[in-house]
Design a protein around this motif. Structure first.
Motif, mmCIF file in Angstrom:
data_model
loop_
_atom_site.group_PDB
_atom_site.id
_atom_site.type_symbol
_atom_site.label_atom_id
_atom_site.label_comp_id
_atom_site.label_asym_id
_atom_site.label_seq_id
_atom_site.Cartn_x
_atom_site.Cartn_y
_atom_site.Cartn_z
ATOM 1 N N LEU A 288 1.776 40.519 -18.141
ATOM 2 C CA LEU A 288 1.575 40.319 -16.886
ATOM 3 C C LEU A 288 2.438 39.971 -15.950
ATOM 4 C CD1 LEU A 288 -1.383 39.563 -15.249
ATOM 5 C CD2 LEU A 288 -1.161 37.490 -15.915
ATOM 6 N N PHE A 289 2.234 41.025 -14.822
ATOM 7 C CA PHE A 289 2.995 40.596 -13.881
ATOM 8 C C PHE A 289 2.365 39.899 -12.603
ATOM 9 C CE2 PHE A 289 4.990 44.300 -15.604
ATOM 10 C CZ PHE A 289 6.567 44.199 -15.420
ATOM 11 N N VAL A 290 2.950 38.585 -11.879
ATOM 12 C CA VAL A 290 2.200 37.991 -10.946
ATOM 13 C C VAL A 290 2.977 38.081 -9.862
ATOM 14 C CG1 VAL A 290 1.205 35.965 -10.191
ATOM 15 C CG2 VAL A 290 1.375 36.403 -12.835
ATOM 16 N N THR A 291 2.609 38.654 -8.780
ATOM 17 C CA THR A 291 3.099 38.777 -7.470
ATOM 18 C C THR A 291 2.615 38.249 -6.248
ATOM 19 O OG1 THR A 291 4.297 40.726 -6.070
ATOM 20 C CG2 THR A 291 2.359 41.139 -7.177
ATOM 21 N N GLY A 292 3.161 37.995 -5.094
ATOM 22 C CA GLY A 292 2.671 37.554 -3.880
ATOM 23 C C GLY A 292 1.957 38.821 -3.344
ATOM 24 N N PRO A 293 1.186 38.764 -2.152
ATOM 25 C CA PRO A 293 0.485 39.808 -1.448
ATOM 26 C C PRO A 293 1.333 40.877 -0.689
ATOM 27 C CG PRO A 293 -0.199 37.874 -0.555
ATOM 28 C CD PRO A 293 0.711 37.591 -1.660
ATOM 29 N N TRP A 294 2.402 41.124 -0.917
ATOM 30 C CA TRP A 294 3.365 41.948 -0.125
ATOM 31 C C TRP A 294 4.132 43.087 -0.979
ATOM 32 C CZ3 TRP A 294 4.339 36.483 -0.730
ATOM 33 C CH2 TRP A 294 3.582 35.737 0.393
ATOM 34 N N ASN A 295 3.972 44.092 -0.198
ATOM 35 C CA ASN A 295 4.578 45.303 -0.862
ATOM 36 C C ASN A 295 5.971 45.227 -1.139
ATOM 37 O OD1 ASN A 295 2.148 46.863 -0.667
ATOM 38 N ND2 ASN A 295 2.709 47.748 1.262
ATOM 39 N N SER A 296 6.777 44.520 -0.366
ATOM 40 C CA SER A 296 7.999 44.389 -0.691
ATOM 41 C C SER A 296 8.200 43.699 -2.137
ATOM 42 C CB SER A 296 8.844 43.560 0.645
ATOM 43 O OG SER A 296 8.298 42.375 0.950
ATOM 44 N N HIS A 297 7.503 42.833 -2.483
ATOM 45 C CA HIS A 297 7.616 42.031 -3.722
ATOM 46 C C HIS A 297 7.187 43.021 -4.714
ATOM 47 C CE1 HIS A 297 8.182 37.625 -1.908
ATOM 48 N NE2 HIS A 297 8.409 38.682 -0.686
#
Length: 439
Positions: free
Chosen positions: A7-16
């Motif tokens: 599972l990948f967890v990311t903030g809501p930004w394309n750059s991340h």
């Protein structure tokens, strides 16, 4: 190796997100199951990358959430690092750092980092834990600001790591804080990061652990000697560019007739932070200052900002978007704000760089360029059209910059590709899973 659930967890930004996509696809191509969790409004970017999205948190934008929590008139947090922190916060190299003093690191935590943790993560945790209890991931890979992922991984016994695609300022500040905390009187050692993590740990029947804060290990795409604050257990992986939905424009199918220079300041702006950047007047001054140079300047600029320009010189091509991975190989120099895409992309292509220091960690990247000879940098205060002209001319005319950029490129390419890296990730995941289960 048994099939992993990752599972990948990311903030809501394309750059991340974009920094994670190549590894996610490498894992998926190796036969592992992959999911990517983020806010509901961001699932389109995830599925556009061909990955399976898991929406977590309320169906509201970050800006809407900020207004709900703090009110419509809430002031934005400044993204700038105060001058009194810059000297020691970004020190890099073999020398032992004493760390930031208590007053400064406490200010930074209370003013910038912890409010950001709340806003980005509080609304995600419960949904993430619910999903993890259902799906039972073996490994959770967290964007460096996705603290909710570490909480969920700990709650269900998954291995978890930080994905570091730029300098790990959070880990450096955390370590500075812990050092300074030990020198404070017992009653004055308030630790808001611990309080946040411990509160969630208690909810899920776990004890606080510093390992959850820092991650069990880290995956880092920066060459080893240029890591600002490496985790005690860091796995190296080569940076592979991904730019989202991309089309090769027809003008890129011909070799440039004169040196091509890319100028891009694209920033994924967080709605609670005042963006670091430059005015359209500064962009206009730069275009005017290089108008007589024998170059092809490719400037990425949204249409609404392009319309504010008074004139566009003949040697300048303005585009709304062009995929950097198909453009950079034809470039002789790159001007950018210091973000991960611009810096890492130029690094793996061996292109001399000029950084206009508009990203939070651009000061550390300045050190990399200086020590390797791969480029130059300007602070926002130093940024003028004539300065850009002078520095671009140097990058194009002085062979030492191309040699330095090539040395940095080789350091980056010496690291394993995402596909080659999968087996190492399989091994370390099994190690941490067996440790948790007591086998």
């Amino acid at each position: 190796m048994n099939r992993l659930r990752v599972l990948f967890v990311t903030g809501p930004w394309n750059s991340h997100l974009y920094q994670m996509v190549p590894l996610a696809w490498a894992l998926q191509s190796a036969g592992h199951e992959v999911r990517v969790a983020s806010e509901p409004g961001f699932v389109g970017s995830i599925t556009e990358a061909g990955l399976t999205a898991v929406p977590v948190g309320p169906d509201e934008s970050m800006e809407e959430r900020l207004h709900r929590i703090r009110g419509e008139s809430a002031p934005k947090v400044s993204a700038a690092i105060p001058p009194f922190l810059t000297d020691s916060l970004f020190d890099m190299g073999e020398a032992v750092r004493e760390g930031l003093p208590w007053e400064e690191v406490s200010w930074l935590l209370g003013t910038v980092l912890v409010p950001g943790m709340w806003i980005v993560n509080d609304e995600m945790v419960e949904d993430l834990v619910t999903f993890c209890r259902f799906w039972k991931p073996d490994l959770v890979l967290c964007d460096v600001i996705a603290h909710a992922g570490a909480v969920a991984a700990d709650a269900v016994g998954a291995a978890h790591a930080r994905m570091v695609c730029w300098n790990d300022l959070f880990l450096r500040i955390r370590r500075d804080f812990l050092r300074a905390q030990q020198r404070q009187p017992a009653g004055e050692r308030l630790d808001p990061v611990r309080e946040w993590y411990a509160g969630w740990a208690r909810k899920y029947g776990r004890d606080f652990s510093e390992e959850v804060v820092a991650g069990q290990f880290a995956v880092n795409v920066l060459p080893e000697r240029w890591r600002l604050e490496p985790h005690e257990r860091t796995l190296s992986m080569r940076y592979v560019p991904y730019n989202g939905r991309s089309v090769v424009p027809s003008w890129l199918c011909e070799a440039p007739r004169r040196p091509r220079v890319l100028m891009t300041f694209g920033i994924s702006k967080a709605p609670w932070i005042d963006p670091l950047g430059m005015s359209i007047e500064q962009v206009q001054e730069t275009l005017d200052s290089v108008a007589d140079l024998d170059i092809e300047l490719v400037l990425t600029l949204p249409d609404e900002e392009r319309d504010q320009l008074r004139r566009v010189p003949e040697n300048t091509r303005i585009v709304d978007f062009v995929p950097m991975n198909v453009l950079l190989h034809s470039c002789s120099a790159v001007i950018h704000h210091g973000g991960a895409g611009g810096f890492n992309g130029a690094m793996v292509h061996g292109i001399p760089q000029l950084i206009i220091e508009g990203s939070v960690d651009a000061i550390a990247k300045r050190t990399v360029l200086r020590e390797t000879g791969a480029g130059l940098s300007l602070t926002l205060d130093e940024f003028t059209g004539p300065c850009v002209r002078e520095y671009v001319t140097r990058l194009l005319e002085e062979e030492a910059f191309r040699e330095g950029a090539e040395r940095l490129r080789q350091e980056a390419l010496d690291q394993p590709t995402p596909g080659e890296f999968v087996s190492e990730l399989e091994r370390i995941t099994a190690e941490y899973r067996s440790r948790r289960s007591g086998r």
